[in-house]
Design a protein around this motif. Structure first.
Motif, PDB file in Angstrom:
ATOM      1  N   GLU A 404       0.836  -1.200   0.000  1.00  0.00           N
ATOM      2  CA  GLU A 404       0.000   0.000   0.000  1.00  0.00           C
ATOM      3  C   GLU A 404       0.872   1.252   0.000  1.00  0.00           C
ATOM      4  O   GLU A 404       0.577   2.237  -0.696  1.00  0.00           O
ATOM      5  N   TRP A 405       1.952   1.214   0.782  1.00  0.00           N
ATOM      6  CA  TRP A 405       2.849   2.366   0.854  1.00  0.00           C
ATOM      7  C   TRP A 405       3.545   2.613  -0.487  1.00  0.00           C
ATOM      8  O   TRP A 405       3.629   3.747  -0.960  1.00  0.00           O
ATOM      9  N   LYS A 407       2.543   1.809  -3.474  1.00  0.00           N
ATOM     10  CA  LYS A 407       1.571   2.326  -4.446  1.00  0.00           C
ATOM     11  C   LYS A 407       1.305   3.809  -4.204  1.00  0.00           C
ATOM     12  O   LYS A 407       1.187   4.599  -5.151  1.00  0.00           O
ATOM     13  N   ALA A 408       1.210   4.198  -2.949  1.00  0.00           N
ATOM     14  CA  ALA A 408       0.991   5.612  -2.620  1.00  0.00           C
ATOM     15  C   ALA A 408       2.168   6.459  -3.091  1.00  0.00           C
ATOM     16  O   ALA A 408       1.979   7.549  -3.653  1.00  0.00           O
ATOM     17  N   ARG A 409       3.373   5.982  -2.889  1.00  0.00           N
ATOM     18  CA  ARG A 409       4.568   6.700  -3.329  1.00  0.00           C
ATOM     19  C   ARG A 409       4.572   6.881  -4.840  1.00  0.00           C
ATOM     20  O   ARG A 409       4.946   7.941  -5.367  1.00  0.00           O
ATOM     21  N   THR A 411       2.230   7.280  -6.923  1.00  0.00           N
ATOM     22  CA  THR A 411       1.267   8.209  -7.521  1.00  0.00           C
ATOM     23  C   THR A 411       1.871   9.588  -7.761  1.00  0.00           C
ATOM     24  O   THR A 411       1.405  10.332  -8.637  1.00  0.00           O
ATOM     25  N   LYS A 413       1.403  11.966  -5.983  1.00  0.00           N
ATOM     26  CA  LYS A 413       0.456  12.900  -5.371  1.00  0.00           C
ATOM     27  C   LYS A 413       0.379  12.635  -3.867  1.00  0.00           C
ATOM     28  O   LYS A 413       0.701  11.544  -3.400  1.00  0.00           O
ATOM     29  N   GLU A 414      -0.091  13.642  -3.147  1.00  0.00           N
ATOM     30  CA  GLU A 414      -0.231  13.458  -1.700  1.00  0.00           C
ATOM     31  C   GLU A 414      -1.214  12.322  -1.438  1.00  0.00           C
ATOM     32  O   GLU A 414      -2.358  12.349  -1.883  1.00  0.00           O
ATOM     33  N   SER A 415      -0.729  11.313  -0.697  1.00  0.00           N
ATOM     34  CA  SER A 415      -1.541  10.130  -0.409  1.00  0.00           C
ATOM     35  C   SER A 415      -1.317   9.723   1.043  1.00  0.00           C
ATOM     36  O   SER A 415      -0.212   9.842   1.576  1.00  0.00           O
ATOM     37  N   VAL A 417      -1.563   6.833   4.097  1.00  0.00           N
ATOM     38  CA  VAL A 417      -1.578   5.398   4.388  1.00  0.00           C
ATOM     39  C   VAL A 417      -1.642   5.235   5.907  1.00  0.00           C
ATOM     40  O   VAL A 417      -0.671   5.523   6.614  1.00  0.00           O
TER      41      VAL A 417
END
Length: 476
Positions: A404-405, A407-409, A411, A413-415, A417
């Protein structure tokens, strides 16, 4: 994994008679109070325990044994005398929340009356009082070192101020200077041998002079020696304060936690009771001090935006103009200046969100060079973590959210987790560390916070050079 022993982070044993007070606990305490019975032998044990208070650095404070055996009022006074001293050993003789504007680190909870009653019944009052102090090697070594120094008074300084020491000179004081430069992290031991004042030593002294606002000429004169020199009394004072700060901390902190020593600019990550990682941090500069907080990390923020606080916006950005905002990818939004995600964002590429009312958190930074500083008090109050991306990766892996981390990185964009469980963080202040041999080393007091603690413990006032506020980046 880098090895680092942080004072105050190995508090492993619980207090005797500890627990969170409750209505039932109060009732038990009242019942215990009724069973407290004194005799002359117990009074003698209490007197001897208090006479040995130097082992806890409390010998500058007065703990009177008041009352006498044989009357209700006299034994009540004895009980109060015993509880006052026991509380000082168990939780500290001072209240950090009264000495500091902000202090929210969990402290030991001790319901001492049942313990006192049991100790009196068993005839082991002195053993019980001793058991209330931190039961770890670090505390014992602080105590041993303090006892060796106490009573020595202000002896002549270890490094005599006979004449200025200039680069290239040979002087018998050099080994003592090297020892303090090494202890303060300004010099590697291998770079200082013999009695020659070498170029490596000169660079270390210049670095120190800059940190303390002294002309960086590399000459070791009166001002530089005042920083380097610690008398036996100075060291004893620092050791007593270190013991007091350790008594403020829980004896059984969470097995998984993050400890940040603000004074040393160092972080320790504990996982299931074992030291998993250590790394440098940059903390608040004098005037923008990082407060002593107990506050958990509850989520990771990938590619964070930064909403500039009003204090920085009005004090440091207001006069820079629109060109500065464009150059730094900043824009006005709803009356605030917001910096967009990216490697030059003041928060770097990851933020560790924490729950507290002071807007303090851990984060990355583009200003990587600050981690090479010895005195890393350079920020506006938040905590910048060395290789923060690597640290975030470690936490995400350990908490089972690595995919999950990542995938957030990705993007850009601010995400956000969320962590499956919050990780407790303690931001504390400790100026005595331990060297590779496990011996205490007195380090700088960058905020001067030891002064109030020492005064409350009864030590005379001491004023020395203070770290100069520096660092001109605008990050939090």
């Amino acid at each position: 994994m880098r090895k680092l022993m942080l004072a105050g982070s190995l508090l492993a044993l619980a207090l005797t008679g500890c627990g969170n007070p409750s209505a039932n606990g109060d009732a038990q305490s009242n019942a215990a109070a009724a069973t407290i019975r004194w005799n002359e032998a117990a009074v003698g044990q209490l007197r001897k325990a208090i006479e040995r208070r130097a082992a806890h650095g409390l010998d500058h404070m007065r703990f009177a044994v008041e009352g006498q055996v044989g009357s209700a009022e006299g034994e009540k006074a004895l009980t109060q005398s015993a509880l006052r001293y026991a509380a000082a050993v168990a939780r500290g003789a001072t209240d950090p929340a009264k000495l500091q504007d902000i202090y929210t680190i969990p402290r030991p909870e001790a319901d001492l009356r049942p313990g006192l009653a049991g100790a009196l019944s068993d005839g082991k009052l002195d053993d019980w009082i001793d058991s209330l102090a931190p039961q770890n090697d670090q505390y014992r070594k602080l105590s041993k070192a303090y006892l060796a120094l106490r009573g020595s008074g202000d002896k002549a300084a270890a490094i005599p101020d006979t004449k200025p020491l200039k680069p290239g000179a040979t002087d018998p004081r050099v080994p003592a200077i090297v020892a303090q430069l090494v202890a303060s992290d300004y010099l590697d031991r291998a770079e200082g041998q013999g009695t020659l004042y070498t170029p490596a030593m000169v660079r270390a002294v210049q670095h120190m002079q800059i940190d303390y606002g002294i002309e960086p000429d590399g000459v070791i004169g009166g001002e530089a020696l005042e920083i380097l020199n610690l008398s036996d009394a100075d060291r004893a004072r620092a050791l007593a304060v270190a013991m007091e700060r350790m008594r403020w901390l829980e004896r059984t902190p969470p097995a998984t936690r993050i400890d940040v020593n603000i004074a040393a600019g160092r972080l320790a990550y504990w996982r299931d009771g074992k030291l998993a990682d250590t790394r440098k941090v940059v903390v608040g500069k004098p005037g923008k001090e990082t407060p002593q907080l107990g506050s958990p990390i509850y989520r990771l923020v990938a590619n964070p935006t930064w909403t500039v606080p009003r204090s920085i916006q009005n004090g440091e950005i207001a006069k820079k103009g629109s060109a500065y905002l464009r150059r730094n990818d900043m824009a006005w939004k709803d009356g605030w200046i917001v910096q967009q995600p990216g490697p030059q964002n003041a928060l770097g590429l990851v933020k560790f969100d924490m729950k507290n009312e002071h807007s303090i958190y851990l984060h990355d930074t583009p200003a990587k060079s600050l981690f090479d500083e010895v005195q890393r008090q350079r920020s506006h109050g938040c905590v910048r973590v060395e290789d923060a991306l690597g640290f975030a990766q470690m936490l995400a892996r350990d908490e089972g959210i690595l995919d999950e981390w990542q995938k957030a990185r990705a993007t850009g964009k601010e995400s956000f987790v969320d962590l499956p469980r919050a990780i407790p963080v303690r931001l504390y202040y400790q100026t005595v560390l331990f060297d590779d041999a496990g011996e205490p080393v007195v380090r700088a007091d960058p905020y001067g916070w030891n002064d109030a603690v020492a005064a409350a413990l009864g030590f005379p006032e001491r004023q020395g050079f203070r770290l100069r506020a520096s660092g001109d980046d605008i990050g939090p």
